[in-house]
Design a protein around this motif. Structure first.
Motif, PDB file in Angstrom:
ATOM      1  N   ARG A 119     -73.983   3.006   0.913  1.00  0.00           N
ATOM      2  CA  ARG A 119     -73.770   1.854   1.356  1.00  0.00           C
ATOM      3  C   ARG A 119     -73.895   0.749   0.354  1.00  0.00           C
ATOM      4  O   ARG A 119     -74.599   1.099  -0.773  1.00  0.00           O
ATOM      5  N   MET A 120     -73.329  -0.291   0.397  1.00  0.00           N
ATOM      6  CA  MET A 120     -73.304  -1.319  -0.353  1.00  0.00           C
ATOM      7  C   MET A 120     -74.583  -2.006  -0.752  1.00  0.00           C
ATOM      8  O   MET A 120     -75.360  -2.221   0.399  1.00  0.00           O
ATOM      9  N   ILE A 121     -74.860  -2.346  -1.967  1.00  0.00           N
ATOM     10  CA  ILE A 121     -76.264  -3.068  -2.316  1.00  0.00           C
ATOM     11  C   ILE A 121     -75.779  -4.080  -3.367  1.00  0.00           C
ATOM     12  O   ILE A 121     -74.511  -4.143  -3.826  1.00  0.00           O
ATOM     13  N   GLN A 122     -76.556  -5.207  -3.500  1.00  0.00           N
ATOM     14  CA  GLN A 122     -76.406  -6.284  -4.447  1.00  0.00           C
ATOM     15  C   GLN A 122     -76.747  -5.693  -5.856  1.00  0.00           C
ATOM     16  O   GLN A 122     -77.723  -4.808  -5.909  1.00  0.00           O
ATOM     17  N   LYS A 123     -75.861  -5.910  -6.706  1.00  0.00           N
ATOM     18  CA  LYS A 123     -75.994  -5.230  -8.079  1.00  0.00           C
ATOM     19  C   LYS A 123     -77.466  -5.601  -8.666  1.00  0.00           C
ATOM     20  O   LYS A 123     -78.204  -4.906  -9.344  1.00  0.00           O
ATOM     21  N   GLU A 124     -77.877  -6.954  -8.239  1.00  0.00           N
ATOM     22  CA  GLU A 124     -79.479  -7.258  -8.762  1.00  0.00           C
ATOM     23  C   GLU A 124     -80.302  -6.300  -8.313  1.00  0.00           C
ATOM     24  O   GLU A 124     -81.610  -6.424  -8.758  1.00  0.00           O
ATOM     25  N   ALA A 125     -80.035  -5.801  -7.124  1.00  0.00           N
ATOM     26  CA  ALA A 125     -81.085  -4.880  -6.664  1.00  0.00           C
ATOM     27  C   ALA A 125     -81.301  -3.560  -7.282  1.00  0.00           C
ATOM     28  O   ALA A 125     -82.115  -2.851  -6.921  1.00  0.00           O
TER      29      ALA A 125
END
Length: 153
Positions: A119-125
């Protein structure tokens, strides 16, 4: 057709570099030197078809909870056999073996990884900042257009 997955030794590095060469030149995969590959040879998984190297990937462990799928490549000659998907499945099996919590992929192939359960996540996460140390060597740095995706184990 015999498909075999194996852990390579350092004698595989030259062949591995040849398989990944075009993707490195295109900027799709980060260059790993022979010495870097030797240092991390235990993280690699090679797939052979009828005794010929068809592709490889690496499961690079960043921390007690997170590993990363790196350098996933299948030779053009062997595309269409679902070998990329099978290499990712091998990484997932290995991640479970090591009791990791997540596997990360920084990719341009969002649909491919979604089909594999990522699943996609924000890189900042992404909590492990050391992941970004490699970015300086990327052709696209500092404008990163890769997508961060995770698989929960």
């Amino acid at each position: 057709m015999e498909i075999k997955f194996l852990k390579p030794d350092v004698t595989f590095i030259t062949s591995m570099q040849e398989v990944v060469k075009e993707e490195v030149e295109n900027g799709n995969i980060l260059l790993r030197t022979d010495d870097e590959m030797a240092n991390t040879i235990r993280s690699y998984i090679v797939v052979e078809v009828d005794g010929e190297m068809a592709g490889f990937t690496a499961l690079y462990i960043h921390s007690q909870r997170l590993a990363e799928v790196r350098s996933l490549v299948v030779s053009k000659k062997f595309r269409g056999l679902d070998l990329g998907k099978k290499l990712v499945e091998e990484c997932i099996k290995e991640g479970r073996k090591y009791k990791l919590a997540q596997i990360l992929s920084l990719t341009y192939a969002k649909g491919f990884f979604e089909k594999s359960g990522f699943r996609m996540i924000q890189k900042e996460a992404i909590p492990e900042h050391k992941i970004w140390a490699d970015c300086i060597r990327c052709k696209h740095f500092p404008i990163c257009d890769e997508i961060a995706m995770v698989f929960d184990l």
